[in-house]
Design an enzyme around this catalytic site. Structure first.
Site, short mmCIF file in Angstrom:
data_model
loop_
_atom_site.label_atom_id
_atom_site.label_comp_id
_atom_site.label_asym_id
_atom_site.label_seq_id
_atom_site.Cartn_x
_atom_site.Cartn_y
_atom_site.Cartn_z
N ARG A 151 0.80 -1.23 0.00
CA ARG A 151 0.00 0.00 0.00
C ARG A 151 0.83 1.27 0.00
NH1 ARG A 151 -3.11 -3.44 1.66
NH2 ARG A 151 -1.25 -4.07 2.73
N LYS A 192 26.28 -3.43 -1.79
CA LYS A 192 27.76 -3.36 -1.87
C LYS A 192 28.34 -2.73 -0.61
CE LYS A 192 27.49 -2.36 -6.82
NZ LYS A 192 27.67 -1.26 -7.77
N ARG A 222 11.30 3.94 3.35
CA ARG A 222 10.94 3.01 4.44
C ARG A 222 12.18 2.20 4.79
NH1 ARG A 222 5.77 -0.89 4.63
NH2 ARG A 222 4.91 1.12 5.24
N HIS A 231 5.25 6.20 11.65
CA HIS A 231 4.76 6.04 10.26
C HIS A 231 3.81 7.22 9.99
CE1 HIS A 231 3.46 4.45 6.56
NE2 HIS A 231 3.13 3.21 6.91
#
Ligand code: NCD
Length: 307
Positions: free
Chosen positions: A54, A83, A104, A132
């Site tokens: 979402r 890397k 995120r 969030h």
């Protein structure tokens, strides 16, 4: 003035600035065409170091519906992170190409670090079990649209209150509105972290109680915010399996609730809301996902200063 700002924590914006975003979101909902080119020529980078459906799609859909374009990754192993590149360097580099970043990351505080090194606005799309803020914008826009106010409500928050970052952000954001009461429903092992209880609820004299049984409080709620037990944050699989099904919202339990109570859930749902509840007119979680796209459109447009 939101132009050029980042959104890392729900308290980064004032109540006034949040209202600007919600008002713009409502304008976009009623007249999307008017906004379909405001981000022409702009680029959003989505850096997703953790799985998402979402949030990533809604950011991408939001930018594209504003006329902008999107680049990014959802699999860090396909980027130079594999890397050994530092987050600071990744973000510095991406700032050279994109006008705004949505990120995120599994580590708490990673979004803050990204903001320090980025040359463009950074939006925290979830940092570990911490915050969030754009899910909170989604939750607030849904509440404002359906309930018409952010005040005078009894809000039940149920499930994984310990690891659920959407819960932490929602409590922070709602603590600024008046005369709300929170009923925190969780097993003992998944109660809200002390810093939320002390720094947000107790310090601001907010009325709250912590209970274990959903049935006992159903009848008093104006909003029921259900959450998933956050499997990925557990150290111990057995403990997850033991707690996973602590709450299952059924039509039987919905009979105990007020006629105008609404059920919200940030999604994804596992089995904490049974499918039969989806047809209940009080189930708002899929509409909530749609509001999430509109509020992200408003957020991106404001941070880029194009409206
Ligand atoms: C939430 C998250 O990622 O924290 N999902 C979302 O963004 N809608 C909730 C969850 O994963 O349970």
């Amino acid at each position: 003035m939101l132009q050029g700002k980042s959104l890392i924590d729900p308290m980064d914006f004032s109540v006034q600035e949040l209202n600007e975003i919600f008002n713009l979101a409502h304008q976009i909902i009623s007249n999307p065409r008017e906004f379909s080119h405001v981000c022409d020529g702009k680029l959003l980078a989505t850096l997703f170091f953790e799985p998402s459906t979402r949030t990533k799609f809604s950011f991408e859909a939001a930018m594209m519906r504003l006329g902008g374009k999107v680049l990014g990754f959802s699999e860090p192993n396909s980027s130079s992170v594999s890397k050994g590149e530092s987050l600071a360097d990744t973000v510095r580099t991406v700032s050279c190409y994109a006008d705004i970043i949505a990120m995120r990351h599994p580590k708490e505080g990673a979004a803050k670090v990204a903001e320090m090194y980025a040359e463009v606005p950074v939006i925290n799309a979830g940092d570990g079990g911490h915050q969030h803020p754009t899910q909170t914008l989604t939750d607030l826009l849904t509440i404002k649209t359906v309930k018409g106010s952010f005040n005078n409500m009894t809000i039940g928050i149920c499930g994984d209150l310990k690891f659920g970052r959407t819960v932490h952000s929602l409590l922070k954001a709602m603590s600024r509105y008046e005369n709300n009461k929170f009923i925190l429903i969780s097993p003992n092992e998944l109660k809200i972290p002390d810093y939320i209880r002390e720094e947000i609820l107790q310090k601001n004299n907010i009325e709250f109680m912590e209970v274990e049984k959903l049935e006992d409080v159903m009848g008093s709620l104006d909003i029921l915010y259900m959450t998933r037990v956050q499997k990925e944050r557990f150290f111990n699989e057995e403990e997850y399996l033991r707690l996973r099904d602590s709450y299952i919202l059924t039509e039987e339990k919905m009979k105990l609730a007020k006629n105008d109570m609404i059920v919200l859930h940030p999604l994804p749902r596992v089995n904490e809301i049974s499918n039969e509840v989806d047809n209940d007119k009080r189930a708002y979680y899929f509409k909530q996902a749609k509001y999430g796209m509109y509020v992200r459109m408003a957020l991106i447009a404001k941070l880029l200063g194009v409206v």
